[in-house]
Design a protein around this motif. Sequence first.
Motif, PDB file in Angstrom:
ATOM      1  N   GLY A   9      -2.956  14.096  -4.716  1.00  0.00           N
ATOM      2  CA  GLY A   9      -2.280  13.062  -5.490  1.00  0.00           C
ATOM      3  C   GLY A   9      -2.746  11.666  -5.089  1.00  0.00           C
ATOM      4  O   GLY A   9      -3.463  10.997  -5.834  1.00  0.00           O
ATOM      5  N   MET A  10      -2.388  11.247  -3.888  1.00  0.00           N
ATOM      6  CA  MET A  10      -2.820   9.918  -3.441  1.00  0.00           C
ATOM      7  C   MET A  10      -4.337   9.840  -3.373  1.00  0.00           C
ATOM      8  O   MET A  10      -4.922   8.793  -3.656  1.00  0.00           O
ATOM      9  N   GLY A  11      -4.981  10.940  -2.993  1.00  0.00           N
ATOM     10  CA  GLY A  11      -6.445  10.950  -2.902  1.00  0.00           C
ATOM     11  C   GLY A  11      -7.085  10.683  -4.266  1.00  0.00           C
ATOM     12  O   GLY A  11      -8.030   9.895  -4.384  1.00  0.00           O
ATOM     13  N   ALA A  12      -6.564  11.336  -5.288  1.00  0.00           N
ATOM     14  CA  ALA A  12      -7.118  11.180  -6.636  1.00  0.00           C
ATOM     15  C   ALA A  12      -6.859   9.768  -7.166  1.00  0.00           C
ATOM     16  O   ALA A  12      -7.772   9.088  -7.654  1.00  0.00           O
ATOM     17  N   ILE A  13      -5.615   9.343  -7.061  1.00  0.00           N
ATOM     18  CA  ILE A  13      -5.249   8.027  -7.596  1.00  0.00           C
ATOM     19  C   ILE A  13      -5.947   6.931  -6.783  1.00  0.00           C
ATOM     20  O   ILE A  13      -6.417   5.934  -7.329  1.00  0.00           O
ATOM     21  N   GLY A  14      -6.072   7.167  -5.486  1.00  0.00           N
ATOM     22  CA  GLY A  14      -6.764   6.208  -4.616  1.00  0.00           C
ATOM     23  C   GLY A  14      -8.220   6.032  -4.996  1.00  0.00           C
ATOM     24  O   GLY A  14      -8.715   4.908  -5.063  1.00  0.00           O
ATOM     25  N   GLU A  15      -8.933   7.114  -5.267  1.00  0.00           N
ATOM     26  CA  GLU A  15     -10.356   6.935  -5.597  1.00  0.00           C
ATOM     27  C   GLU A  15     -10.524   6.323  -6.994  1.00  0.00           C
ATOM     28  O   GLU A  15     -11.458   5.558  -7.220  1.00  0.00           O
ATOM     29  N   ALA A  69       0.826  -1.217   0.000  1.00  0.00           N
ATOM     30  CA  ALA A  69       0.000   0.000   0.000  1.00  0.00           C
ATOM     31  C   ALA A  69       0.861   1.269   0.000  1.00  0.00           C
ATOM     32  O   ALA A  69       1.932   1.298   0.608  1.00  0.00           O
ATOM     33  N   PRO A  70       0.404   2.310  -0.695  1.00  0.00           N
ATOM     34  CA  PRO A  70       1.225   3.524  -0.803  1.00  0.00           C
ATOM     35  C   PRO A  70       1.314   4.346   0.474  1.00  0.00           C
ATOM     36  O   PRO A  70       2.312   5.025   0.701  1.00  0.00           O
ATOM     37  N   ASN A  71       0.296   4.275   1.308  1.00  0.00           N
ATOM     38  CA  ASN A  71       0.264   5.155   2.475  1.00  0.00           C
ATOM     39  C   ASN A  71       1.306   4.764   3.537  1.00  0.00           C
ATOM     40  O   ASN A  71       2.095   5.604   3.969  1.00  0.00           O
ATOM     41  N   PRO A  72       1.373   3.506   3.944  1.00  0.00           N
ATOM     42  CA  PRO A  72       2.438   3.126   4.892  1.00  0.00           C
ATOM     43  C   PRO A  72       3.840   3.291   4.305  1.00  0.00           C
ATOM     44  O   PRO A  72       4.802   3.479   5.053  1.00  0.00           O
ATOM     45  N   ARG A  73       3.940   3.251   2.992  1.00  0.00           N
ATOM     46  CA  ARG A  73       5.271   3.459   2.389  1.00  0.00           C
ATOM     47  C   ARG A  73       5.825   4.838   2.735  1.00  0.00           C
ATOM     48  O   ARG A  73       7.041   5.026   2.841  1.00  0.00           O
ATOM     49  N   ARG A  75       0.895  17.842   2.060  1.00  0.00           N
ATOM     50  CA  ARG A  75      -0.545  17.666   2.131  1.00  0.00           C
ATOM     51  C   ARG A  75      -1.167  17.636   0.724  1.00  0.00           C
ATOM     52  O   ARG A  75      -2.047  16.830   0.453  1.00  0.00           O
ATOM     53  N   PHE A  76      -0.715  18.482  -0.141  1.00  0.00           N
ATOM     54  CA  PHE A  76      -1.212  18.482  -1.526  1.00  0.00           C
ATOM     55  C   PHE A  76      -0.946  17.116  -2.169  1.00  0.00           C
ATOM     56  O   PHE A  76      -1.809  16.539  -2.828  1.00  0.00           O
ATOM     57  N   ALA A  77       0.280  16.613  -1.967  1.00  0.00           N
ATOM     58  CA  ALA A  77       0.636  15.313  -2.559  1.00  0.00           C
ATOM     59  C   ALA A  77      -0.261  14.211  -2.017  1.00  0.00           C
ATOM     60  O   ALA A  77      -0.669  13.304  -2.754  1.00  0.00           O
ATOM     61  N   GLU A  78      -0.595  14.294  -0.749  1.00  0.00           N
ATOM     62  CA  GLU A  78      -1.458  13.265  -0.188  1.00  0.00           C
ATOM     63  C   GLU A  78      -2.909  13.430  -0.639  1.00  0.00           C
ATOM     64  O   GLU A  78      -3.511  12.513  -1.181  1.00  0.00           O
ATOM     65  N   LEU A  79      -3.466  14.617  -0.406  1.00  0.00           N
ATOM     66  CA  LEU A  79      -4.912  14.766  -0.620  1.00  0.00           C
ATOM     67  C   LEU A  79      -5.266  14.847  -2.097  1.00  0.00           C
ATOM     68  O   LEU A  79      -6.278  14.304  -2.527  1.00  0.00           O
ATOM     69  N   ALA A 112       7.694  16.300   1.756  1.00  0.00           N
ATOM     70  CA  ALA A 112       6.807  16.573   0.611  1.00  0.00           C
ATOM     71  C   ALA A 112       7.195  15.692  -0.575  1.00  0.00           C
ATOM     72  O   ALA A 112       6.333  15.174  -1.297  1.00  0.00           O
ATOM     73  N   ASP A 113       8.506  15.507  -0.767  1.00  0.00           N
ATOM     74  CA  ASP A 113       8.967  14.626  -1.842  1.00  0.00           C
ATOM     75  C   ASP A 113       8.589  13.177  -1.566  1.00  0.00           C
ATOM     76  O   ASP A 113       8.237  12.435  -2.475  1.00  0.00           O
ATOM     77  N   ILE A 114       8.677  12.785  -0.306  1.00  0.00           N
ATOM     78  CA  ILE A 114       8.349  11.395   0.040  1.00  0.00           C
ATOM     79  C   ILE A 114       6.901  11.077  -0.321  1.00  0.00           C
ATOM     80  O   ILE A 114       6.612  10.080  -0.989  1.00  0.00           O
ATOM     81  N   THR A 115       5.985  11.920   0.109  1.00  0.00           N
ATOM     82  CA  THR A 115       4.572  11.626  -0.162  1.00  0.00           C
ATOM     83  C   THR A 115       4.265  11.725  -1.653  1.00  0.00           C
ATOM     84  O   THR A 115       3.519  10.901  -2.201  1.00  0.00           O
TER      85      THR A 115
END
Lengths: 209, 209
Positions: free
Chosen positions: A104-110, A9-13, A98-102, A169-172
Motif C-alpha cells: 500500500g504505502m510502497g505503491a502510493i509512495g513510488e 509524512a505517512p510513515n511517522p504517522r 506488512r502488506f499495508a506498508e509494502l 494492521a489497521d493503523i498502517t
Amino acid sequence: MKLHDCKMAPNPRRARIFLAEKGINVEKVEHSILAGETCGAAYLKINSWGTVPALELDDGTVIREAPAIFRYIEAEHPSPNLLGTNPKEAAEIESWERFAELQGMGAIGEFFRNQTEALAGRGLPGPSKLDLIPALVERGKTRAAWFYSQLDDQLGKTEYLGSKQYSVADITAQCAVDFGNAVSLGIPDNCKNVKRWHKAVSARASASA
Amino acid sequence: MKLHDCKMAPNPRRARIFLAEKGINVEKVEHSILAGETCGAAYLKINSWGTVPALELDDGTVIREAPAIFRYIEAEHPSPNLLGTNPKEAAEIESWERFAELQGMGAIGEFFRNQTEALAGRGLPGPSKLDLIPALVERGKTRAAWFYSQLDDQLGKTEYLGSKQYSVADITAQCAVDFGNAVSLGIPDNCKNVKRWHKAVSARASASA
C-alpha cells in the motif's frame, strides 16, 4: 522518550497513531523531509538511515523503523493490545500490517515520489543519491489498484484488517489510504468494504495524530 | 505444518534457516517462481499475494510473509531465542532484520529481477502484471553498495548484526548477501567486517537450509 517525526509524512504517522492508541504522549522533534533535513548531517548522526520515525529513549538508544517502535512500545505498554493476543492472531496482524506498508504505502509512495520535483535525486527515503524513475509512477498506480482490491476482499470477511480487533494492521493501512487520498490515489469507488472500514478508523480519536 | 517454498529463492530461505535453527522439520512444498507457479491459480488459492514463503498449519491457517512466520514459530517454539530477549534488543533486531530485507534483498532483488528475461512482465513478486524497468538495475547496484557499507559499519561494532547473539537479523542479512553473491553483487572487498561475519554465519549447520 522523544519521537523523531515529520508531520506531513505517512510513515511517522504510523508511530504517532500507535502511541495515541496507547495513550502515550511523547515529545515530537520535527524534521522536514521535503527540505532535506532527514538526509542532513545532523539527523544522520541520530539515524544513519535517514528515515523517520525513530524513537529516542531517555538512555539515548534510538529505535529505528515503525515496526521496531511498535514492538518496543507494545512490550513496555501492553494495553491496549495492538499486535495480537495469541500467536496465530499476531502472525495474521503482522502479515497484513506488512502488506499495508509494502504493497500500500510502497505503491502510493513510488507513484508520488517519482513525479515530485522537490524530491529530485532522492528516489527513495534515505541518504543515497538516486534518480527519480518516471516509469515507477505508472507502476505505483497499477500496484495501488491491486492493493485496494486485496484490502477490499479481506474487509469483506473481517471487520478489521488483521483480526476481529482493531490492530496495528489497521493503523498502517489507514496511513496508506490517507496518503493515497492526499495524492489522488484514493479508495476506488467499487471498494465498499474499504470505505466502510476507513470511515470507522477515521472516527477514532487517534486519527488526528 | 508445511512450508510453501521455492528452493532457489532468497526469501523463503529466511524461513528455512529460521526453522533449521529451531530444529523444526516441516514438509516443504516446492513452487517454482521462474516457471510462474507462485502466480498460478492453484497457488493463489493458498496465498492470493503470490509470494513464498507461506506456512500452512495443520488446521489450514496459512501464515504469509517471512516475518509473520518468524513471529509465529518463535511464540510456539521459544528456544533458541531468535527475536530478542528483552524489548530493546527485540527492537534492535527487528530494525536490522528489516534493513537487511528492504535495503539488502530489496536492492539486490531489483538489480536482478529487472534484467532477467524469464521474469518479463513480472516486475515484482506477486500476480500483478508489471513491466521490468531497466533503470532499476542501476538503482539496485547503487543501493546495494550503501547496504553493504551500513552493514560493515555495524559489524565493526557488534559480533552479530542486531545483537550480541545470533538472531533473525543475521538470517535475513545472510540470505541477502548470498543472493548478492549469486548475482554478481557480492560483498565489496573493503567490507572486512561483513566478510568476517559472513564466514561465521556460513559455518552454521543452518546455512545449508
